[in-house]
Design a protein around this motif. Structure first.
Motif, PDB file in Angstrom:
ATOM      1  N   GLU A 126       1.536  -1.302   0.367  1.00 41.28           N
ATOM      2  CA  GLU A 126      -0.139   0.160  -0.268  1.00 41.28           C
ATOM      3  C   GLU A 126       0.566   1.258   0.105  1.00 41.28           C
ATOM      4  N   LEU A 127       2.028   1.028   0.856  1.00 41.11           N
ATOM      5  CA  LEU A 127       2.991   2.289   0.173  1.00 41.11           C
ATOM      6  C   LEU A 127       3.058   2.287  -0.063  1.00 41.11           C
ATOM      7  N   ARG A 128       3.580   1.576  -1.247  1.00 34.06           N
ATOM      8  CA  ARG A 128       4.495   1.725  -2.643  1.00 34.06           C
ATOM      9  C   ARG A 128       3.676   2.437  -3.256  1.00 34.06           C
ATOM     10  N   ASN A 131       1.593   8.528  -3.584  1.00 31.36           N
ATOM     11  CA  ASN A 131       2.251   9.217  -3.827  1.00 31.36           C
ATOM     12  C   ASN A 131       3.352   9.742  -3.579  1.00 31.36           C
ATOM     13  N   LEU A 132       4.364   8.959  -3.700  1.00 27.64           N
ATOM     14  CA  LEU A 132       5.642   9.269  -2.480  1.00 27.64           C
ATOM     15  C   LEU A 132       6.716  10.287  -2.975  1.00 27.64           C
ATOM     16  N   SER A 133       5.718  11.666  -4.136  1.00 26.74           N
ATOM     17  CA  SER A 133       6.669  12.699  -3.759  1.00 26.74           C
ATOM     18  C   SER A 133       6.328  13.450  -2.663  1.00 26.74           C
ATOM     19  N   LYS A 453      10.166  10.662   3.742  1.00 28.19           N
ATOM     20  CA  LYS A 453       9.911  11.091   2.816  1.00 28.19           C
ATOM     21  C   LYS A 453      10.176   9.699   2.056  1.00 28.19           C
ATOM     22  N   LEU A 454       9.779   8.342   1.271  1.00 29.62           N
ATOM     23  CA  LEU A 454       9.636   7.682   0.998  1.00 29.62           C
ATOM     24  C   LEU A 454      10.542   7.547  -0.579  1.00 29.62           C
TER      25      LEU A 454
END
Length: 458
Positions: A126-128, A131-133, A453-454
């Motif tokens: 789910e984390l992947r 929107n990791l920006s 921040k991932l």
């Protein structure tokens, strides 16, 4: 020979209540440095004896534990948790502990850990897909995943569709209980104040869900490998009795509440610490890669098939050390209190009947006498053999004595599994590191949600 307990000066009527309410950790640390072994303070009009040395803590929690019961402060928690293992005392507590203990044996934990692996993998997936920006509120994300895990391991179900409302209710109960605990003025529960109305509404929502799970299981007659099944079918060897529906409710609410909130808070602190210590993170990843490198998927790729076996996570001693060190620096149960049933002595100091003894794991964990350079994050403190000269009661993340937290192994395994999946899936940087401080509510939380921040790895 009896020695008078030193008394820390306070204000008329209020005693030390305002100082403790303003900055509990700072005040307690000051008292420890000033008095060393024991001091009497006054909070809410009651005498409180703070003990700072491991041998005195051991005396209260283990050697003479039958004289020290849950203090009046626990009445605040009992309003919500009922007569669960966290809040009950005496023969009733001993009976409940006997009934619940088999559900937390190592073999049962291994079975429940399979669910932890599945839910941890789903969480990483789910984390992947976020929107990791943008920064991720990892504190809230951990609250969500640990709630899913406790629902699956306790009830073999989840709370999808009701997660937001349930999380809000539990947070409301936590905040209001903490406010009541620190307030010198106790408002009767029956008064229709805004806070009492919010409290009762939140409790009703949580109770409704718990009773729904219990009634559904009873009506179906289904047998499942979860904690609810074990509790419903537990029989006291001495009396032949099981748990009443009210007892089931109280134990389920206790496990449900403590089983996700404390783990989520501890995991948030752990990710915070790892982001600040890349050397520890690199060593942790190397161990995980060495153990899981030959396991298909191994908790690193986004697929949910071929997940690593539970036994693999028991083969990572450094991961356990990292978890233990995070719990030392930021123990979720940062303070605990016990009331003396009868007059007693701790060393040469008299403790009158009805007064309260306060123990702070946070202070014990930061005492330089037992932890050199105590504020430094050093998982090697827990390497094999390093504890041989350290007093047993210098480290109490789960309490001690007969009332050692029944779910301690459950929590340690859950944290190791979540941690391993997370660090193999992501690189991460803190967004708000400079503003994070410990905030001692009922549990030791960060003062702000931890934001990271991932970026996906591999």
């Amino acid at each position: 020979m009896e020695t008078l307990v030193p008394v820390h000066p306070g204000l008329p009527l209020l005693g030390n209540s305002l100082s403790v309410a303003r900055d509990p950790l700072g005040m307690f640390t000051k008292l420890h440095r000033q008095y060393g072994r024991i001091v009497r303070i006054s909070i809410g009009g009651r005498n409180q004896y703070m003990v700072f040395q491991p041998e005195d803590v051991k005396y209260v929690l283990q050697e003479n534990n039958r004289n020290y019961v849950r203090s009046p402060a626990f009445m605040v928690l009992k309003r919500f948790l009922g007569e669960g293992l966290l809040t009950s005392d005496g023969d009733f507590w001993r009976k409940q502990r006997r009934l619940a203990q088999p559900a937390f044996h190592r073999q049962k934990i291994s079975l429940l850990a399979e669910t932890m692996v599945q839910e941890s993998a789903a969480w990483v997936n789910e984390l992947r897909h976020l929107n990791l920006s943008r920064p991720v509120n990892i504190s809230q994300s951990l609250m969500d995943v640990t709630m899913y895990i406790v629902c699956k391991t306790l009830f073999s179900t989840n709370v999808e569709g009701r997660l937001t409302g349930l999380s809000h209710s539990l947070e409301t109960l936590n905040v209001l209980a903490n406010r009541t605990l620190l307030s010198p003025i106790k408002i009767p529960r029956s008064w229709p104040t805004p806070n009492n109305i919010r409290y009762n509404r939140s409790r009703a929502q949580v109770d409704g869900l718990i009773y729904e799970f219990i009634h559904t299981r009873k009506q179906s007659g289904e047998r499942l490998d979860d904690l609810l099944d074990m509790l419903m079918n537990a029989v006291d060897e001495e009396t032949g009795e099981g748990m009443s529906e009210q007892q089931l409710r109280d134990e389920c609410v206790t496990i449900f509440t403590a089983g996700h909130e404390t783990t989520a808070v501890s995991m948030a602190w752990l990710i915070y610490l790892l982001a600040l210590h890349p050397d520890v993170l690199a060593r942790l990843r190397a161990e995980a890669d060495a153990v899981l490198g030959n396991v298909p998927n191994g908790g690193k790729s986004p697929g949910l098939d071929s997940l690593p076996p539970v036994a693999a996570f028991r083969s990572m001693p450094y991961a356990l050390q990292v978890v233990q060190e995070a719990l030392r620096l930021y123990p979720p149960a940062w303070a605990m209190s016990r009331m003396a049933l009868n007059d007693d002595q701790i060393g040469p100091y008299r403790i009158p009947k009805g007064d309260t003894v306060v123990v702070s794991p946070y202070l014990l964990h930061h005492d330089p006498a037992n932890w050199p350079d105590p504020d430094r994050f050093d998982p090697d403190r827990f390497a094999e053999g390093r504890d041989k000269d350290r007093p047993a009661y210098a480290y109490l993340p789960f309490g001690g004595g007969p009332r050692l937290c029944i779910g301690n192994q459950f929590a340690l395994m859950e944290m190791q599994i979540l941690l391993t999946f997370f660090i193999r899936a992501f690189d991460f940087d803190l967004v708000n590191a400079a503003s994070i401080r410990p905030k001692p509510l009922i549990t030791l939380r960060p003062n702000h949600p931890i934001q990271v921040k991932l970026s996906a790895r591999g």
